[in-house]
Design an enzyme around this catalytic site. Structure first.
Site, PDB file in Angstrom:
ATOM      1  N   CYS A 117      -3.761  -6.399  23.877  1.00  0.00           N
ATOM      2  CA  CYS A 117      -2.558  -5.931  23.193  1.00  0.00           C
ATOM      3  C   CYS A 117      -2.737  -4.463  22.839  1.00  0.00           C
ATOM      4  O   CYS A 117      -3.762  -4.090  22.247  1.00  0.00           O
ATOM      5  CB  CYS A 117      -2.323  -6.756  21.923  1.00  0.00           C
ATOM      6  SG  CYS A 117      -1.165  -5.995  20.754  1.00  0.00           S
ATOM      7  N   HIS A 121       4.102   1.364   2.191  1.00  0.00           N
ATOM      8  CA  HIS A 121       5.252   0.651   1.622  1.00  0.00           C
ATOM      9  C   HIS A 121       5.873   1.471   0.485  1.00  0.00           C
ATOM     10  O   HIS A 121       7.100   1.568   0.365  1.00  0.00           O
ATOM     11  CB  HIS A 121       4.815  -0.703   1.054  1.00  0.00           C
ATOM     12  CG  HIS A 121       4.153  -1.612   2.045  1.00  0.00           C
ATOM     13  ND1 HIS A 121       2.856  -2.017   1.910  1.00  0.00           N
ATOM     14  CD2 HIS A 121       4.608  -2.181   3.191  1.00  0.00           C
ATOM     15  CE1 HIS A 121       2.536  -2.815   2.921  1.00  0.00           C
ATOM     16  NE2 HIS A 121       3.580  -2.928   3.714  1.00  0.00           N
ATOM     17  N   CYS A 162       0.806 -12.295  21.831  1.00  0.00           N
ATOM     18  CA  CYS A 162      -0.032 -11.733  20.763  1.00  0.00           C
ATOM     19  C   CYS A 162       0.466 -12.275  19.431  1.00  0.00           C
ATOM     20  O   CYS A 162       1.627 -12.041  19.056  1.00  0.00           O
ATOM     21  CB  CYS A 162       0.019 -10.203  20.772  1.00  0.00           C
ATOM     22  SG  CYS A 162      -0.844  -9.461  19.360  1.00  0.00           S
ATOM     23  N   CYS A 200       1.485  -9.440  16.944  1.00  0.00           N
ATOM     24  CA  CYS A 200       2.813  -8.861  17.191  1.00  0.00           C
ATOM     25  C   CYS A 200       3.911  -9.913  17.151  1.00  0.00           C
ATOM     26  O   CYS A 200       5.088  -9.574  17.085  1.00  0.00           O
ATOM     27  CB  CYS A 200       2.852  -8.166  18.550  1.00  0.00           C
ATOM     28  SG  CYS A 200       1.748  -6.763  18.702  1.00  0.00           S
ATOM     29  N   LYS A 242      -6.332   6.954  10.115  1.00  0.00           N
ATOM     30  CA  LYS A 242      -5.282   5.975   9.898  1.00  0.00           C
ATOM     31  C   LYS A 242      -5.738   4.953   8.863  1.00  0.00           C
ATOM     32  O   LYS A 242      -6.886   4.518   8.861  1.00  0.00           O
ATOM     33  CB  LYS A 242      -4.950   5.272  11.221  1.00  0.00           C
ATOM     34  CG  LYS A 242      -3.752   4.335  11.120  1.00  0.00           C
ATOM     35  CD  LYS A 242      -3.400   3.751  12.484  1.00  0.00           C
ATOM     36  CE  LYS A 242      -2.201   2.815  12.375  1.00  0.00           C
ATOM     37  NZ  LYS A 242      -1.854   2.228  13.675  1.00  0.00           N
ATOM     38  N   HIS A 279       0.849  -1.191   0.000  1.00  0.00           N
ATOM     39  CA  HIS A 279       0.000   0.000   0.000  1.00  0.00           C
ATOM     40  C   HIS A 279       0.889   1.247   0.000  1.00  0.00           C
ATOM     41  O   HIS A 279       2.111   1.161  -0.146  1.00  0.00           O
ATOM     42  CB  HIS A 279      -0.971  -0.006   1.186  1.00  0.00           C
ATOM     43  CG  HIS A 279      -0.321  -0.171   2.529  1.00  0.00           C
ATOM     44  ND1 HIS A 279       0.578   0.747   3.042  1.00  0.00           N
ATOM     45  CD2 HIS A 279      -0.429  -1.132   3.473  1.00  0.00           C
ATOM     46  CE1 HIS A 279       0.982   0.357   4.234  1.00  0.00           C
ATOM     47  NE2 HIS A 279       0.393  -0.786   4.519  1.00  0.00           N
ATOM     48  N   LYS A 319      -7.678  -1.609   6.487  1.00  0.00           N
ATOM     49  CA  LYS A 319      -8.468  -2.431   5.574  1.00  0.00           C
ATOM     50  C   LYS A 319      -9.928  -2.465   6.017  1.00  0.00           C
ATOM     51  O   LYS A 319     -10.847  -2.510   5.206  1.00  0.00           O
ATOM     52  CB  LYS A 319      -7.890  -3.849   5.524  1.00  0.00           C
ATOM     53  CG  LYS A 319      -6.603  -3.958   4.735  1.00  0.00           C
ATOM     54  CD  LYS A 319      -6.143  -5.394   4.564  1.00  0.00           C
ATOM     55  CE  LYS A 319      -5.630  -5.975   5.864  1.00  0.00           C
ATOM     56  NZ  LYS A 319      -5.069  -7.326   5.695  1.00  0.00           N
ATOM     57  N   HIS A 333      -3.035  -4.189  18.792  1.00  0.00           N
ATOM     58  CA  HIS A 333      -4.110  -4.877  18.063  1.00  0.00           C
ATOM     59  C   HIS A 333      -5.446  -4.878  18.810  1.00  0.00           C
ATOM     60  O   HIS A 333      -6.459  -5.291  18.251  1.00  0.00           O
ATOM     61  CB  HIS A 333      -3.696  -6.323  17.757  1.00  0.00           C
ATOM     62  CG  HIS A 333      -2.567  -6.422  16.794  1.00  0.00           C
ATOM     63  ND1 HIS A 333      -1.250  -6.446  17.195  1.00  0.00           N
ATOM     64  CD2 HIS A 333      -2.548  -6.467  15.440  1.00  0.00           C
ATOM     65  CE1 HIS A 333      -0.466  -6.531  16.133  1.00  0.00           C
ATOM     66  NE2 HIS A 333      -1.224  -6.541  15.062  1.00  0.00           N
TER      67      HIS A 333
END
Length: 633
Positions: A144, A22, A127, A130, A296, A19, A299, A147
């Site tokens: 977590c 990257h 997790c 992670c 932010k 995305h 998806k 997440h």
């Protein structure tokens, strides 16, 4: 140091498709690589994919594929993307490559034989997202922190790396090498991590629950923890331990990462290298996040920006330009398609594109389609030459500071000066007077030569546009155009045949997608009006956060030591929206003349300014670097 430069991106985890995040990191690496090549540096640029671990095995299961087949598929997407974005990496590494597997096992064996890896038992909250264990105090309401999912409680026997042994060394190294981690806010964040006792790092997973990884060389019943595998790619790629590339490039190594992986790169990696007898990289360069329309990327929200869609819709050079112009390296930035289009039309179509088109059209019309002689320079020509020389030096300085947006601002200062030079020189008027032929030639020569300078300056950012400008100037492929060539005025050969082409950057139209209307949220009611004299009583200052820590027994208060021209302590109820480490090094706005008050037993001498967003509180900050203690007005 010899003129060598080694730049790496993180190797991207293959649990999802590429995305804009990257793309940004990789394009920044490409811009740096291109720039250093233009400076005459021997340059090596590596990117690649990280392919082992729990998350990949889980994603492969969901896709009904083997982990290897799944990794092959997603890794291929990354490999195919980079040429589409004009990325000129020298090497693409995969952690499933045979030479990388061998290097990881070599490093593990070396550290094991030195006594820095031991077998022990560990239990705690794990997790999967992670791929790490958490202590109970690190969890937020039992979840977590990244997440927001409840981790599994696991008890396992594993191998551990004695990372704690190197804590004092690492603190000293970071302090002795202040530009090791940059920008400074992330250096401060790493030091904040190190104020707490550093635990040893669990570096294995039993094959009874995970087989997708590199088998430990000293125990074939375990595979390597993904970070101890992935980080080593940076030295695999240059032939550790015996290759010439390793000896040449490792002393000049620079890593590019996003801020979410600061801890593995700023803590795990240097201690691993130290244990293996290898010096740390030269610079760890940390950038912020791209948010999308103030949110932010997610998806779940459906706001992931796909690089190829933007490149195909608006053009590659425009896409690269926007990413580098609109993010201040180290800070978060917000992507909006509307702002992108505004940049194209204003900076690229109006400023640069119009300059190139006007200059080449006039030169074809007034100078027979060839570069005319310069003749003796007038005062305004000397001013233009001096500006070009200053801009070249400024761009070089900004590259050293990773201030890419400032480098482009400097280039646009020259572009805007050239547009003014055309208006003030009026070549179309000079062309009507045969007695002004010499002056007309001088004006057109200076415009064309300045375009040569601009084409080199933009080459790292917009290689396609740079090549098209050079082609229109009649510069042959074999002619060296680099930073040395633009330090000297007059590199454009008299008599070059000019080759005007179509618009460099055509204007584009932005059409906003229609969305279902949502009720407008009402703003809070305004308070009663006050006199200006009352407002003047409020003393607003810029503060730098020096230290930050949670207030004991409070789930919302953070205690901060700040510099407002003097050091003082403030307490703010922002712990649900910020971790203490995220605040260190930030410049914030503070009211400094409030009477002191005590919160949970801690005296607070001031109040920071913040506001609400859909994602929680956001602390007010600055888009330029002010001095601590400066007045806010």
């Amino acid at each position: 140091m010899e003129k060598n430069f080694y730049i790496t991106t993180p190797i991207y985890y293959v649990n999802a498709s590429p995305h804009i995040g990257h793309a940004y990191t990789t394009i920044v690496a490409d811009v740096l690589a291109r720039y250093h090549r233009l400076r005459g540096y021997r340059t090596y640029f590596c990117t690649g994919t990280d392919e082992h671990g729990d998350k990949i095995a889980e994603a492969a299961r969901k896709a009904n594929m083997s982990p290897k087949a799944y990794a092959d598929q997603v890794s291929a997407q990354f490999r195919a993307l980079w040429p589409e974005l004009a990325v000129t990496n020298d090497y693409f590494i995969r952690t499933t490559d045979d030479d990388h597997v061998e290097t990881v096992r070599r490093i593990l064996q070396k550290v094991y034989e030195a006594g820095d890896i031991y077998f022990g038992e560990y239990e705690g909250y794990y997790c999967v997202g992670c791929e790490r264990f958490y202590m109970e105090k690190e969890l937020q309401e039992g979840k977590c922190p990244d997440h927001q999912s409840e981790p599994e409680y696991r008890k396992e026997s594993n191998y551990f790396f004695r990372m704690s042994k190197y804590q004092d060394w690492l603190i000293g190294y970071i302090k002795d090498h202040p530009d090791f981690i940059r920008p400074e806010r992330y250096r401060n964040e790493a030091l904040a991590f190190l104020r707490e006792p550093l635990e040893d790092l669990c570096i294995s997973r039993p094959k009874t629950r995970l087989i997708w990884g590199i088998t430990l060389p000293f125990d074939d019943q375990y595979v390597t923890y993904v970070w101890f595998d992935a980080l080593i790619n940076y030295i695999t790629a240059i032939g550790y331990p015996d290759g010439e590339k390793f000896r040449t490039f490792w002393p000049a190594a620079q890593h590019l990462i996003a801020k979410d992986i600061l801890k593995p790169h700023g803590i795990y990696w240097p201690t691993m290298l130290k244990a293996a007898g290898i010096e740390p990289c030269r610079h760890l360069n940390v950038h912020g996040y791209w948010n999308v329309d103030q949110s932010k990327m997610s998806k779940t929200l459906g706001n992931v920006v796909k690089p190829l869609m933007l490149k195909d819709k608006y053009g590659l050079d425009a896409f690269r330009y926007f990413l580098l112009r609109d993010m201040v390296f180290g800070l978060d930035s917000s992507f909006s398609e509307e702002a992108f289009v505004q940049r194209i039309n204003s900076d690229l179509a109006n400023d640069l594109g119009n300059l190139v088109s006007r200059t080449l059209t006039m030169a074809s019309k007034f100078c027979g389609g060839r570069v005319p002689p310069a003749g003796p320079p007038a005062d305004e020509d000397r001013i233009l030459r001096d500006l070009a020389s200053r801009v070249v030096a400024e761009v070089e300085k900004n590259f050293e500071d990773l201030a890419f947006h400032k480098a482009l601002i400097a280039v646009w200062e020259l572009i805007n000066a050239l547009n003014r030079y055309i208006v003030e020189s009026e070549p179309w008027v000079l062309a009507k007077n045969p007695d002004q032929k010499g002056r007309l030639n001088g004006v057109m020569h200076h415009l064309l030569e300045a375009l040569r300078v601009v084409s080199v300056l933009i080459a790292p950012f917009m290689p396609g546009a740079s090549e098209r400008i050079m082609a229109q100037l009649g510069i042959e492929d074999g002619t060296v155009q680099d930073f040395d060539s633009i330090r000297r005025w007059g590199g454009l050969a008299e008599g070059n045949e000019l080759k005007p082409a179509g618009a460099l950057f055509p204007r584009v139209e932005y059409r906003k997608e229609e969305k279902a209307e949502t009720p407008k949220e009402q703003a809070p009611p305004f308070k009663a009006e006050i006199d200006y004299a009352d407002f003047e009583k409020v003393d607003l200052r810029v503060a730098t956060v020096l230290e930050a820590e949670a207030v004991p027994k409070s789930n919302k208060l953070i205690k901060m030591k700040i510099d407002v021209g003097e050091e003082r302590t403030i307490v703010a109820g922002i712990a649900k929206d910020y971790k203490p480490g995220e605040l260190i090094g930030r410049k914030i706005a503070v009211v400094v003349n409030l009477k002191p008050t005590k919160l949970m037993g801690v005296e607070s001498r001031g109040m920071l300014l913040a506001t609400d967003t859909a994602e929680g509180l956001t602390v007010l900050s600055f888009d330029r670097e002010p001095k601590p203690g400066a007045n806010i007005r």
